[in-house]
Design an enzyme around this catalytic site. Structure first.
Site, PDB file in Angstrom:
ATOM      1  N   SER A 435      -1.810  -7.506   7.554  1.00  0.00           N
ATOM      2  CA  SER A 435      -1.357  -7.314   6.174  1.00  0.00           C
ATOM      3  C   SER A 435       0.096  -7.752   6.064  1.00  0.00           C
ATOM      4  CB  SER A 435      -1.468  -5.832   5.830  1.00  0.00           C
ATOM      5  OG  SER A 435      -0.660  -5.543   4.712  1.00  0.00           O
ATOM      6  N   TYR A 448       0.572   2.118   8.562  1.00  0.00           N
ATOM      7  CA  TYR A 448      -0.262   0.951   8.264  1.00  0.00           C
ATOM      8  C   TYR A 448       0.385  -0.328   8.806  1.00  0.00           C
ATOM      9  CZ  TYR A 448      -3.004  -2.201   5.220  1.00  0.00           C
ATOM     10  OH  TYR A 448      -3.816  -3.180   4.726  1.00  0.00           O
ATOM     11  N   LYS A 452      -1.150  -2.713  11.592  1.00  0.00           N
ATOM     12  CA  LYS A 452      -1.525  -4.076  11.205  1.00  0.00           C
ATOM     13  C   LYS A 452      -0.821  -5.130  12.057  1.00  0.00           C
ATOM     14  CE  LYS A 452      -4.626  -3.902   8.009  1.00  0.00           C
ATOM     15  NZ  LYS A 452      -6.019  -4.123   8.466  1.00  0.00           N
TER      16      LYS A 452
END
Ligand code: NAD
Length: 583
Positions: A435, A448, A452
């Site tokens: 991401s 996150y 990622k």
């Protein structure tokens, strides 16, 4: 020596072969081309006869026979099916990978049939043709093996739509053999006599080339790129100099049946011929016979990948745990099942799996679902994901860990058992989903972002482990409207960001065509670019006694930080070697 029945399913190849314009022209002359079909013989705007395909990889057929341990003295070319995916360029390097599909027993006095299949790629990355052939092994029957099924074939009762007459030269095999098949039966009168023939005979594939020219001349003159398929059975031998005719019946749009006969005796030399032709887009990326596992494919991006891969022929395992966007809830079978139903409705093949990627057992079970349903796995898209956003002080260990569990451990859990199969079969395509939050940072997403970007690290090393086995590992950073981004993305962007805009990049990276490994691509709203870790050219900093101190760094920080002449390294060793060189 007994046949090697264990060779069924085994890989043959890869074999590479370089060819030049001269080889394509020599082949064309060898199968009777000349001023009538100059486009195959003259280097100006040279086109290549589609039947050059099998002639160019002719010697690989012997490798199949050797692997199956057949008695080479008794082999004959039985049937040949050629499926053309792209026109053959006038020169380049061909890479052929194949496998023995089956070995049938026709009976003790009748022989055995070895069925082989291979795919040939050009050095431009395009798949050129698939060859499916049978070798009739006269001396190997009677091993109590599986019997082959009889195939029905009927020619129309009416007169042919086209008859093309031709007359190979008495010395035709001497010219044709320069394209690679130098077996003495086609050149040496003594050898031919000892083999029971009056004199050297034509190569079956030489007559096949004459037939190919005949078909092209009537059905797609000067447009060999429109040939889609040429299939036939070799049924009799022919002496050079004997006139032949190819009889062609058009049976439907883009489809004809054909045979080539000996004009003097009426005997069928090549029969059961099928020829398909037309304007099929040759660059179409297909996934026929490929098995794809997509995690988190019940909604959003994963669902879009699954639908399109299925449409293009892949067999799909639709995995989805079925929780909420933050991973909460008991899980549900309905998202995955709905996608499976959708695929089946349009004639595709798919099975559902509801395991949680976050556990090693879940990962194993997802791959087991692929093996149980379809026998293998070729493509893995690690796509499942959740969000638990909080700024770092408010982020509890559970929020941190659960996000790492799904994205990072989840990708490891599914990739590990998949990689084992891919390594054994020597083929695989793996996608990691990163991401922009991980690549560039995003407020409130430390968990996150960490998970990622860790996937990029996973890819970087895995790509090296897969290199030898044609396993390509790449990473996509999508931007798409989904339940994950609803409310996070500005409405205007959300509406213009259908997952369909991301999908083509993922499909390309999953395809046989994909030439790259270890790359990261941003994809969203139809815009694609590559992101990479780049390393500046740096500075060698030495202090007074040879070792720099913090002040020396402060003094040189501008040069150290500069990305001018930045480089991208493929692996740690390359970077270390550069460092050593600089020092
Ligand atoms: P989505 O929520 O629509 O899809 C994610 C799917 O994963 C859901 O169907 C969910 O049920 C499933 N899932 C979650 N946890 C699972 C688990 N433990 N086991 C199995 N399945 C599980 O979201 P999306 O936007 O389609 O996201 C797909 C991937 O793309 C995610 O990895 C996400 O992080 C990544 N991504 C998306 C965007 C974007 O703009 N949408 C941006 C960057 C990255």
């Amino acid at each position: 020596m007994a046949l090697n029945l264990k060779s069924i399913g085994e890989k043959v190849g890869p074999f590479t072969k370089e060819y030049k314009q001269k080889d394509a022209i020599l082949y064309a002359l060898g199968v009777g081309a000349g001023f009538r079909d100059l486009e195959y013989c003259y280097e100006k705007n040279l086109k290549v006869l589609p039947s050059f395909s099998i002639a160019s990889i002719f010697d690989t057929m012997a490798k199949f026979a050797i692997k199956a341990r057949v008695n080479l003295a008794g082999i004959l070319h039985g049937e040949q099916d050629l499926i053309f995916h792209n026109p053959i360029p006038p020169e380049g390097t061909l890479t052929t990978n194949g496998q023995i599909d089956n070995i049938y027993d026709k009976g003790k006095d009748k022989g055995a049939l070895v069925i082989g299949k291979s795919d040939t790629f050009h050095s431009n990355g395009k798949k050129l043709f698939t060859s499916i052939f049978s070798l009739f092994c006269r001396l190997d029957g009677g091993f109590s093996g599986e019997k082959s099924l009889k195939t029905e074939f009927e020619f129309p009762k009416r007169k042919p739509d086209f008859i093309v007459e031709d007359k190979p030269l008495t010395g035709q095999p001497l010219l044709y053999r320069l394209s690679g098949d130098i077996f003495p039966l086609h050149a040496d009168p003594k050898f031919a006599k000892a083999s029971g023939f009056e004199k050297p005979i034509m190569h079956g594939l030489c007559t096949h080339g004459f037939a190919c020219r005949a078909l092209l001349s009537q059905l797609i003159p000067s447009e060999p790129e429109k040939a889609i398929r040429m299939k036939c059975r070799f049924s009799n031998t022919l002496y050079p100099g004997v006139p032949i005719k190819t009889l062609i019946w058009k049976i439907e749009k883009g489809k004809a049946v054909w045979k080539t006969i000996n004009q003097e005796t009426g005997e069928e030399i090549i029969t059961n011929g099928l020829f398909e032709y037309g304007d099929i887009p040759k660059d179409e990326i297909l996934f026929d016979d490929r098995v794809a596992v997509i995690t988190g494919a019940g909604t959003g991006l994963g669902r879009t990948y699954a639908l399109e891969l299925a449409k293009r022929g892949a067999k799909i395992v639709v995995n989805d745990y079925g929780g909420a966007f933050d991973g909460s809830g008991k899980g549900s079978s309905s998202p995955a099942q709905m996608v499976v139903d959708e695929i089946k409705k349009t004639g595709g093949q798919a099975v559902a799996n509801y395991d949680n990627v976050a556990s090693p057992e879940g990962g194993k079970n997802i791959i087991k679902t692929a093996l149980d349903a379809f026998g293998t796995i070729d493509i893995l898209i690690n796509n499942a994901g959740i969000l638990r956003d909080k700024s770092i002080v408010k982020m509890e260990p559970e929020q941190w860990q659960s996000v790492l569990n799904v994205h990072l451990s989840g990708s490891y859990n599914v990739t590990r058992p998949a990689f084992k199969i891919m390594k054994e079969k020597g083929y695989g395509r793996i996608i990691m989903t990163t991401s922009a939050a991980g690549l560039y940072g995003n407020f409130g997403q430390t968990n996150y972002s960490a998970a990622k970007l860790a996937l990029v690290g996973l890819m970087n090393s895995l790509k090296l482990e897969g290199l030898k086995y044609d396993i390509k590992v790449n990473t996509v950073a999508p931007l798409a409207a989904s339940r994950m981004t609803e409310g996070v993305m500005p409405t205007e962007i959300f509406e213009k960001s259908k997952p369909e805009y991301v999908m083509p990049m993922v499909l390309y990276l999953c395809s046989e065509l994909c030439p790259v490994t270890g790359n990261i691509y941003n994809a969203g709203m139809g815009f694609f670019n590559r992101a990479a870790v780049c390393t500046g050219s740096g500075a060698l900093v030495k202090g007074k006694d040879g070792i720099a101190n913090a002040e020396d760094i402060a003094h040189r920080i501008k040069q150290i930080s500069s990305l001018k002449k930045a480089k991208e390294y493929f692996q740690l060793n390359d970077q270390v070697m550069d460092l050593i060189k600089n020092v």
